[in-house]
Design a protein around this motif. Structure first.
Motif, PDB file in Angstrom:
ATOM      1  N   ASP A 312       0.787  -1.222   0.000  1.00 56.28           N
ATOM      2  CA  ASP A 312       0.000   0.000   0.000  1.00 56.28           C
ATOM      3  C   ASP A 312       0.821   1.276   0.000  1.00 56.28           C
ATOM      4  OD1 ASP A 312      -2.890   0.804   0.253  1.00 56.28           O
ATOM      5  OD2 ASP A 312      -2.112   1.883   1.975  1.00 56.28           O
ATOM      6  N   ASN A 313       1.998   1.258   0.629  1.00 61.81           N
ATOM      7  CA  ASN A 313       2.763   2.488   0.757  1.00 61.81           C
ATOM      8  C   ASN A 313       4.226   2.152   0.889  1.00 61.81           C
ATOM      9  OD1 ASN A 313       3.563   5.259   1.745  1.00 61.81           O
ATOM     10  ND2 ASN A 313       1.340   5.488   1.735  1.00 61.81           N
ATOM     11  N   LEU A 314       5.087   3.030   0.390  1.00 61.81           N
ATOM     12  CA  LEU A 314       6.521   2.801   0.553  1.00 61.81           C
ATOM     13  C   LEU A 314       7.218   4.075   0.969  1.00 61.81           C
ATOM     14  CD1 LEU A 314       8.477   2.366  -2.814  1.00 61.81           C
ATOM     15  CD2 LEU A 314       6.422   3.730  -2.590  1.00 61.81           C
ATOM     16  N   ALA A 315       8.371   3.898   1.613  1.00 63.65           N
ATOM     17  CA  ALA A 315       9.165   5.029   2.075  1.00 63.65           C
ATOM     18  C   ALA A 315      10.629   4.634   2.046  1.00 63.65           C
ATOM     19  CB  ALA A 315       8.752   5.436   3.494  1.00 63.65           C
ATOM     20  N   TRP A 316      11.491   5.623   1.831  1.00 59.28           N
ATOM     21  CA  TRP A 316      12.926   5.382   1.865  1.00 59.28           C
ATOM     22  C   TRP A 316      13.387   5.419   3.311  1.00 59.28           C
ATOM     23  CZ3 TRP A 316      16.375   3.809  -1.667  1.00 59.28           C
ATOM     24  CH2 TRP A 316      17.730   3.868  -1.320  1.00 59.28           C
ATOM     25  N   LEU A 317      14.097   4.380   3.758  1.00 55.62           N
ATOM     26  CA  LEU A 317      14.567   4.280   5.128  1.00 55.62           C
ATOM     27  C   LEU A 317      16.010   4.757   5.233  1.00 55.62           C
ATOM     28  CD1 LEU A 317      13.123   0.769   6.068  1.00 55.62           C
ATOM     29  CD2 LEU A 317      11.969   2.990   5.980  1.00 55.62           C
ATOM     30  N   SER A 318      16.413   5.204   6.409  1.00 63.19           N
ATOM     31  CA  SER A 318      17.775   5.688   6.593  1.00 63.19           C
ATOM     32  C   SER A 318      18.793   4.563   6.473  1.00 63.19           C
ATOM     33  CB  SER A 318      17.915   6.382   7.949  1.00 63.19           C
ATOM     34  OG  SER A 318      17.486   5.549   9.006  1.00 63.19           O
ATOM     35  N   SER A 319      18.327   3.306   6.536  1.00 64.46           N
ATOM     36  CA  SER A 319      19.205   2.155   6.358  1.00 64.46           C
ATOM     37  C   SER A 319      19.597   1.951   4.898  1.00 64.46           C
ATOM     38  CB  SER A 319      18.513   0.890   6.866  1.00 64.46           C
ATOM     39  OG  SER A 319      17.320   0.639   6.124  1.00 64.46           O
ATOM     40  N   GLY A 320      18.974   2.693   3.995  1.00 65.15           N
ATOM     41  CA  GLY A 320      19.213   2.504   2.560  1.00 65.15           C
ATOM     42  C   GLY A 320      18.290   1.477   1.946  1.00 65.15           C
ATOM     43  N   LEU A 321      17.332   0.980   2.725  1.00 63.52           N
ATOM     44  CA  LEU A 321      16.331   0.048   2.226  1.00 63.52           C
ATOM     45  C   LEU A 321      15.024   0.795   1.991  1.00 63.52           C
ATOM     46  CD1 LEU A 321      16.956  -2.944   4.687  1.00 63.52           C
ATOM     47  CD2 LEU A 321      17.897  -2.639   2.381  1.00 63.52           C
ATOM     48  N   GLY A 323      11.010   0.727   2.759  1.00 66.51           N
ATOM     49  CA  GLY A 323       9.987   0.156   3.623  1.00 66.51           C
ATOM     50  C   GLY A 323       8.666   0.116   2.877  1.00 66.51           C
ATOM     51  N   VAL A 324       7.948  -1.011   2.964  1.00 66.78           N
ATOM     52  CA  VAL A 324       6.669  -1.170   2.267  1.00 66.78           C
ATOM     53  C   VAL A 324       5.640  -1.751   3.227  1.00 66.78           C
ATOM     54  CG1 VAL A 324       5.430  -2.292   0.371  1.00 66.78           C
ATOM     55  CG2 VAL A 324       7.804  -1.551   0.037  1.00 66.78           C
ATOM     56  N   THR A 325       4.514  -1.065   3.390  1.00 71.22           N
ATOM     57  CA  THR A 325       3.420  -1.618   4.173  1.00 71.22           C
ATOM     58  C   THR A 325       2.498  -2.421   3.267  1.00 71.22           C
ATOM     59  OG1 THR A 325       2.158   0.434   3.892  1.00 71.22           O
ATOM     60  CG2 THR A 325       3.406   0.177   5.938  1.00 71.22           C
ATOM     61  N   ASP A 326       1.944  -3.497   3.825  1.00 73.90           N
ATOM     62  CA  ASP A 326       0.976  -4.341   3.116  1.00 73.90           C
ATOM     63  C   ASP A 326      -0.181  -4.595   4.070  1.00 73.90           C
ATOM     64  OD1 ASP A 326      -0.466  -6.650   2.100  1.00 73.90           O
ATOM     65  OD2 ASP A 326       1.214  -6.947   0.728  1.00 73.90           O
ATOM     66  N   ALA A 327      -1.368  -4.102   3.717  1.00 74.29           N
ATOM     67  CA  ALA A 327      -2.508  -4.129   4.627  1.00 74.29           C
ATOM     68  C   ALA A 327      -3.011  -5.525   4.936  1.00 74.29           C
ATOM     69  CB  ALA A 327      -3.654  -3.294   4.043  1.00 74.29           C
ATOM     70  N   ASP A 328      -2.778  -6.492   4.046  1.00 78.74           N
ATOM     71  CA  ASP A 328      -3.379  -7.816   4.200  1.00 78.74           C
ATOM     72  C   ASP A 328      -2.373  -8.942   4.355  1.00 78.74           C
ATOM     73  OD1 ASP A 328      -5.928  -6.722   3.928  1.00 78.74           O
ATOM     74  OD2 ASP A 328      -5.873  -6.868   1.750  1.00 78.74           O
ATOM     75  N   ALA A 329      -1.101  -8.638   4.360  1.00 78.90           N
ATOM     76  CA  ALA A 329      -0.082  -9.689   4.438  1.00 78.90           C
ATOM     77  C   ALA A 329       0.087 -10.162   5.881  1.00 78.90           C
ATOM     78  CB  ALA A 329       1.235  -9.182   3.875  1.00 78.90           C
ATOM     79  N   GLY A 330       1.013 -11.110   6.057  1.00 78.26           N
ATOM     80  CA  GLY A 330       1.281 -11.659   7.380  1.00 78.26           C
ATOM     81  C   GLY A 330       0.493 -12.930   7.648  1.00 78.26           C
ATOM     82  N   PRO A 331       0.976 -13.764   8.549  1.00 76.14           N
ATOM     83  CA  PRO A 331       0.305 -15.041   8.835  1.00 76.14           C
ATOM     84  C   PRO A 331      -1.146 -14.871   9.284  1.00 76.14           C
ATOM     85  CG  PRO A 331       2.509 -15.025   9.782  1.00 76.14           C
ATOM     86  CD  PRO A 331       2.244 -13.627   9.292  1.00 76.14           C
ATOM     87  N   GLU A 332      -1.429 -13.795  10.004  1.00 74.40           N
ATOM     88  CA  GLU A 332      -2.790 -13.570  10.492  1.00 74.40           C
ATOM     89  C   GLU A 332      -3.603 -12.673   9.566  1.00 74.40           C
ATOM     90  OE1 GLU A 332      -0.056 -12.644  12.172  1.00 74.40           O
ATOM     91  OE2 GLU A 332       0.208 -14.313  13.586  1.00 74.40           O
TER      92      GLU A 332
END
Length: 372
Positions: A312-321, A323-332
Motif C-alpha cells: 500500500d505504501n513505501l518510504a525510503w529508510l535511513s538504512s538505505g532500504l 519500507g513497504v506496508t501491506d494491509a493484508d499480508a502476514g500469517p494472520e
C-alpha cells in the motif's frame, strides 16, 4: 487500502502493549493503521527501524488525545529545518472520511504525547475549496511557500477537482487551503486518480518537482507518474505505466501505482498494487530524466522473500532500504511492514502487525514515513 470503498468495514484491532511512546525520535518509522485502535478508528504507530517493535503513539478512537478519526490513511513528518509556522518535528495525518460531512481532515500531532488537533477540515468551505477523500500529505521544505513562511504542506485528493479527477491542495499554517493543481482541468495532461506524492529536488538542491502517482490515468488506465511544478501547479507526465516504450509494464491490467518515494540520491521508486485476486504488487525504479521503468521486486515471487498481497505504501529508510506496508499480508492477515533492498530486490519482514511479540497489534497498516 488506499482506494476508497463504497463501504468501509471498520475492524477493531486488539491492542497489546498499548502504553503510548514518550516521544518520536529521529529515525523512528511512523505507520498509520486505518482500522486498528479504539472503535477501529485508526492508530499511529512508532515502529523501530531495526527491530520492528511497534508502540502505539496516537489512538484516533481515544478522544483524550484530541479529535477522533474515521479513516486515517497517510502520514508525513515536518522536518526541523522547515521554515514554517507549524513547529519543528510535528506529524501530519490525513483522514479520508474525517471532518465536516466526512469530506476529509488533516490532523497535526505533537511528537511528545501523540495529542491531535484538527489543522484543516476539508468539509469546511471557510478554510478553502472542499475535498472528497484526501489520501496523501507531503511536507516539502524546498517548496517556495515554505521558504516564505508558509507550511510547505500539500495534500492530494483523488476525488476532488473538476469532474472528480483529483486535485492537489496547498495548506498553510492556519489550515487554509487553495488548489495548486486541478487534475480535471485542461491546462495540462489530465489525471484520473492521483493519490500519493513525493518531492524530487533538482540537482542543485534548490526548487524541484512534486511527483504524483495516479492509479487510473495513462495507457489502458494503468497509471501515470506526473511531475508537478510546486509554484504554478503545471503538470507533465514523467512515466506512463501502460506504455512499454518506457520499460516494465505489469502484465496484470488491473494493477495501479499507489505510492512513490525518492532516495537522497534522487532515485525514484514507485509501488504498484495489483487489485485483482492473488495480486502481490511490485516496486519499480523510474528514471528521473526519461521516465523509463525497471522492476526492482515482485511481491508474488517467493524467491525474493516473503510475498505480499496488497502493498500500500513505501518510504525510503535511513538504512538505505525501502519500507513497504501491506494491509493484508502476514500469517494472520493483519498486515506487514517489509523491507526491500533496492539493489537486489530481496525482501524481509520487519514488522508483523499480527504478532503481539512485536508490540501493539494492527489490522490494516497503510501510510508510512520516517522521522528525520
Amino acid at each position: 487500502m488506499k482506494r476508497k470503498l463504497l463501504a468501509i468495514a471498520l475492524i477493531t484491532g486488539s491492542l497489546a502493549g498499548t502504553a503510548a511512546a514518550s516521544s518520536v525520535t529521529t529515525g523512528n518509522l511512523l505507520a498509520i493503521d486505518q482500522t486498528a485502535g479504539t472503535s477501529g478508528e485508526g492508530v499511529l504507530f512508532i515502529d523501530d527501524q531495526s527491530s520492528g517493535i511497534r508502540t502505539l503513539f496516537s489512538d484516533f478512537g481515544n478522544s483524550t488525545q484530541g479529535p477522533t478519526g474515521v479513516d486515517p490513511n497517510a502520514v508525513a513528518w515536518v522536518p526541523a529545518t522547515l521554515l514554517g509556522l507549524l513547529g519543528a518535528g510535528q506529524i501530519l495525518v490525513t483522514d479520508g472520511s474525517g471532518g465536516t460531512n466526512k469530506e476529509g481532515a488533516l490532523y497535526q500531532i505533537d511528537p511528545i504525547m501523540g495529542n491531535r488537533v484538527l489543522l484543516s477540515d476539508f468539509g469546511n468551505s471557510a478554510q478553502g475549496p472542499v475535498g472528497e477523500y484526501p489520501s496523501g500529505v507531503l511536507v516539502a521544505p524546498g517548496l517556495l511557500n515554505g521558504l516564505l513562511g508558509g507550511s510547505g504542506v500539500l495534500v492530494v485528493d483523488p476525488y476532488a477537482g473538476t469532474n472528480g479527477q483529483g486535485a492537489v491542495f496547498s495548506v498553510n499554517a492556519n489550515g487554509n487551503r487553495a488548489i495548486l493543481s486541478d487534475f480535471g482541468d485542461k491546462t495540462g495532461p489530465q489525471g484520473q486518480y492521483p493519490d500519493s506524492m513525493a518531492y524530487l529536488p533538482n540537482l542543485l538542491g534548490l526548487g524541484g518537482s512534486v511527483l504524483v502517482a495516479d492509479g487510473g490515468a495513462g495507457t489502458n488506465g494503468e497509471g501515470e507518474l506526473f511531475k508537478l511544478d510546486p509554484t504554478t501547479g503545471a503538470r507533465s507526465v514523467l512515466s506512463d505505466f501502460g506504455s512499454s516504450a518506457q520499460g516494465w509494464v505489469d502484465p496484470n491490467p488491473e494493477s495501479t501505482p499507489v505510492s512513490v518515494t525518492v532516495s537522497p540520491a534522487g532515485q525514484i521508486y514507485v509501488l504498484v498494487q495489483e487489485l485483482s485476486a492473488g495480486g502481490g504488487g511490485a516496486v519499480v525504479k523510474v528514471d528521473p530524466s526519461t521516465g523509463d521503468r525497471t522492476l526492482v521486486t515482485d511481491f508474488s515471487d517467493a524467491s525474493e522473500g516473503p510475498t505480499g498481497i496488497a502493498p500500500d505504501n513505501l518510504a525510503w529508510l535511513s538504512s538505505g532500504l525501502l519500507g513497504v506496508t501491506d494491509a493484508d499480508a502476514g500469517p494472520e492477515g493483519d498486515g506487514e511492514l517489509f523491507t526491500v533492498d533496492p539493489s537486489t530486490g530481496q525482501r524481509n519482514t520487519l514488522s508483523d502487525f499480527g504478532n503481539s511479540q512485536q508490540g501493539a497489534l494492527g489490522s490494516e497498516p497503510s501510510g508510512l514515513t520516517i522521522a528525520q
